[in-house]
Design an enzyme around this catalytic site. Structure first.
Site, PDB file in Angstrom:
ATOM      1  N   SER A   1     -88.016  68.857  67.834  1.00 15.15           N
ATOM      2  CA  SER A   1     -88.537  67.696  67.161  1.00 15.15           C
ATOM      3  C   SER A   1     -86.362  67.235  67.099  1.00 15.15           C
ATOM      4  O   SER A   1     -86.424  66.267  67.554  1.00 15.15           O
ATOM      5  CB  SER A   1     -88.202  67.623  65.831  1.00 15.15           C
ATOM      6  OG  SER A   1     -87.961  68.293  64.766  1.00 15.15           O
TER       7      SER A   1
ATOM      8  N   HIS B   1     -95.050  67.812  67.154  1.00 17.99           N
ATOM      9  CA  HIS B   1     -94.662  67.241  68.153  1.00 17.99           C
ATOM     10  C   HIS B   1     -95.185  66.935  69.681  1.00 17.99           C
ATOM     11  O   HIS B   1     -94.396  66.063  70.575  1.00 17.99           O
ATOM     12  CB  HIS B   1     -92.888  67.194  68.144  1.00 17.99           C
ATOM     13  CG  HIS B   1     -92.545  67.005  67.219  1.00 17.99           C
ATOM     14  ND1 HIS B   1     -91.671  66.212  66.219  1.00 17.99           N
ATOM     15  CD2 HIS B   1     -92.175  68.192  65.935  1.00 17.99           C
ATOM     16  CE1 HIS B   1     -91.622  65.573  65.037  1.00 17.99           C
ATOM     17  NE2 HIS B   1     -91.424  67.564  65.043  1.00 17.99           N
TER      18      HIS B   1
ATOM     19  N   LYS C   1     -98.472  62.659  63.443  1.00 19.92           N
ATOM     20  CA  LYS C   1     -97.577  62.282  64.029  1.00 19.92           C
ATOM     21  C   LYS C   1     -98.248  61.319  65.097  1.00 19.92           C
ATOM     22  O   LYS C   1     -98.402  60.025  64.827  1.00 19.92           O
ATOM     23  CB  LYS C   1     -96.446  63.262  64.271  1.00 19.92           C
ATOM     24  CG  LYS C   1     -95.351  63.633  63.084  1.00 19.92           C
ATOM     25  CD  LYS C   1     -94.695  65.010  63.832  1.00 19.92           C
ATOM     26  CE  LYS C   1     -94.305  65.686  62.767  1.00 19.92           C
ATOM     27  NZ  LYS C   1     -93.255  65.193  61.377  1.00 19.92           N
TER      28      LYS C   1
HETATM   29  N1  PMP Z   1     -93.355  71.859  62.147  1.00 20.80           N
HETATM   30  C1  PMP Z   1     -92.599  70.633  62.773  1.00 20.80           C
HETATM   31  C2  PMP Z   1     -91.572  71.001  64.388  1.00 20.80           C
HETATM   32  C3  PMP Z   1     -92.168  69.591  62.166  1.00 20.80           C
HETATM   33  O1  PMP Z   1     -90.984  68.678  62.734  1.00 20.80           O
HETATM   34  C4  PMP Z   1     -93.252  68.598  60.927  1.00 20.80           C
HETATM   35  C5  PMP Z   1     -93.028  67.790  60.749  1.00 20.80           C
HETATM   36  N2  PMP Z   1     -91.153  66.924  60.530  1.00 20.80           N
HETATM   37  C6  PMP Z   1     -93.768  69.876  60.267  1.00 20.80           C
HETATM   38  C7  PMP Z   1     -94.498  70.249  61.019  1.00 20.80           C
HETATM   39  C8  PMP Z   1     -94.182  69.081  58.791  1.00 20.80           C
HETATM   40  O2  PMP Z   1     -95.516  68.889  59.681  1.00 20.80           O
HETATM   41  P1  PMP Z   1     -96.161  67.433  58.344  1.00 20.80           P
HETATM   42  O3  PMP Z   1     -95.441  65.872  58.597  1.00 20.80           O
HETATM   43  O4  PMP Z   1     -97.843  66.835  58.798  1.00 20.80           O
HETATM   44  O5  PMP Z   1     -96.441  68.042  57.563  1.00 20.80           O
END
Ligand code: PMP
Length: 410
Positions: free
Chosen positions: A191, A219, A250
């Site tokens: 990310s 992502h 997302k």
């Molecule tokens: N995995 C990754 C790589 C993330 O970047 C995120 C959230 N930023 C998550 C899992 C968690 O997902 P959620 O926002 O649905 O809790």
């Protein structure tokens, strides 16, 4: 101990280090994403209309009529909450349909829903690594906090391999007995840098060393592949992965998380993961909205294509004015400032003077010296929005005396 003093001191330390988080208070308006009104807490004063450039609602599906209609309809049919854990009255038909939709999306036998992507990683990794006897987890160095916490919670042995480094992964795999259970945990699109893992080669190593694979496509789901199944779908690799994990929060624009895998593996996690068993299920309206979003993105490439065109346009415009950004193959554009104070300053002025909202990303989210503005263009950003963003960034780059990259070097 004086508890209040302890809390205050800890928060003051965070402020001194520049790591204290301040949220932008945004009021969203149906149908007008990426526009919102920035408000000032509960004071009731409007501050300004802003354009959001850092949302993970990557495709604007959180405002899509199909999604909103499905949610309204489910709310009218079922009411608000799920009313219980999945085991005790909280499983509604909308949950069952959504799990079937997700299994189909990833061409897996089954899928299992969680309340968020974070919880899905924490619960699934914790349960798999914790319950498979003598399991070792091989975890990419840049894995998300939710994976790290899940692996810690499992108490399994873990080995951290250098980010996206196949040689290091192989050396670590080779150091383990071939018959010892192993789980390789990694992401597809990372990310903060927007780089993409060599999934095929990692699967090859997993085969060679008898390891399972756990891929976080948080992502990527909705964004890559002909039906939005993620990078693994795009590369034709879904059947080679043991577990694909994703979010509904997302690109799908709603909320929730899931894993997709074999029927036995999902049943195992369903049966043993406390993070699945002991918490209230997501509301049926949320499940219905997510299912509508997935169905739409399975059948339509328009949002994906338009988003990719906008991403390419922003990158080209940044190149034109020499603003450095990470050259990666994804939709995430990290504009590198490299200084925490300037990064925060640019973000503040963008919001206050230009109505452009981009949250600064500073240490500890990214290493010191790589402070950045993480830009995520969506299909609903207009050409005028892009021109406004680029003009504002160009002016602030000048004002902060930040280096530009000459055209010849690009
Ligand atoms: N995995 C990754 C790589 C993330 O970047 C995120 C959230 N930023 C998550 C899992 C968690 O997902 P959620 O926002 O649905 O809790």
């Amino acid at each position: 101990m004086h508890y209040q003093t302890f809390f205050k001191d800890a928060l003051d330390d965070l402020r001194d280090q520049g790591n204290y988080r301040v949220f932008a208070d945004l009021e969203r308006h149906r149908g007008s994403f990426p526009r919102a009104t920035a408000r000032d807490g509960t004071s009731g004063h409007d501050t300004a209309d802003v354009t959001i450039w850092c949302s993970n609602d990557y495709l604007g599906m959180g405002q899509h009529p199909d999604v909103l209609n499905a949610m309204h309809d489910a709310l009218d049919r079922c009411g608000a909450g799920a009313g219980g854990t999945r085991n005790i009255s909280g499983t509604t038909h909308d949950h069952v349909l959504l799990e079937a939709e997700l299994a189909d999306l990833h061409a897996k036998e089954a899928a299992l829903l969680f309340t968020s992507g974070y919880v899905s990683n924490w619960a699934a990794l914790g349960t798999l690594a914790g319950r498979i006897p003598d399991c070792v987890v091989l975890s990419d160095a840049l894995n998300h906090a939710s994976m790290i916490e899940g692996i810690r919670h499992s108490r399994a042995d873990r080995m951290i391999w250098k980010h996206n480094d196949l040689a290091d992964l192989e050396a670590k795999l080779a150091s383990l007995p071939i018959d010892r259970p192993k789980l390789i945990a990694f992401e597809s699109v990372y990310s903060m840098d927007g780089d993409i893992a060599p999934i095929r080669e990692i699967c090859d190593l997993a085969d060679k060393y008898n390891a399972m694979t756990y891929l976080d496509e948080v992502h990527a789901v909705g964004l890559y592949g002909p039906r939005g199944g993620g990078v693994a779908e795009q590369e034709g690799l879904m059947d080679r992965l043991t577990v694909i994990e994703g979010t509904l929060g997302k690109a799908f624009g709603v909320m929730g998380g899931y894993i997709a895998a074999s029927a036995e593996l999902c049943d195992f996690v369903r049966s043993f993961a406390s993070g699945f068993i002991f918490t209230t299920a997501i509301p049926p309206a949320v499940a219905a909205g997510a299912a509508a979003s997935i169905r739409h993105l399975k059948a339509n490439n328009t949002e994906r294509r338009t988003q990719q065109a906008k991403v390419a346009q922003v990158r080209a415009d940044l190149d034109r004015i020499g603003i450095p950004h990470v050259d990666n193959p994804s939709h995430i554009i990290p504009v590198m400032v490299g200084d925490p104070v300037k990064c925060k300053f640019i973000s503040d002025v963008l919001l206050k003077d230009y109505g452009v909202y981009i949250q600064p990303i500073n240490y500890p989210t990214v290493p010191k010296g790589t402070e950045r503005l993480r830009i995520t263009p969506s299909p609903v950003h207009s050409d005028a929005d892009i021109a406004h963003l680029i003009g504002a960034l160009g002016g602030l780059w000048e004002q902060c005396q930040l280096a530009r990259i000459p055209m010849a070097a690009q």
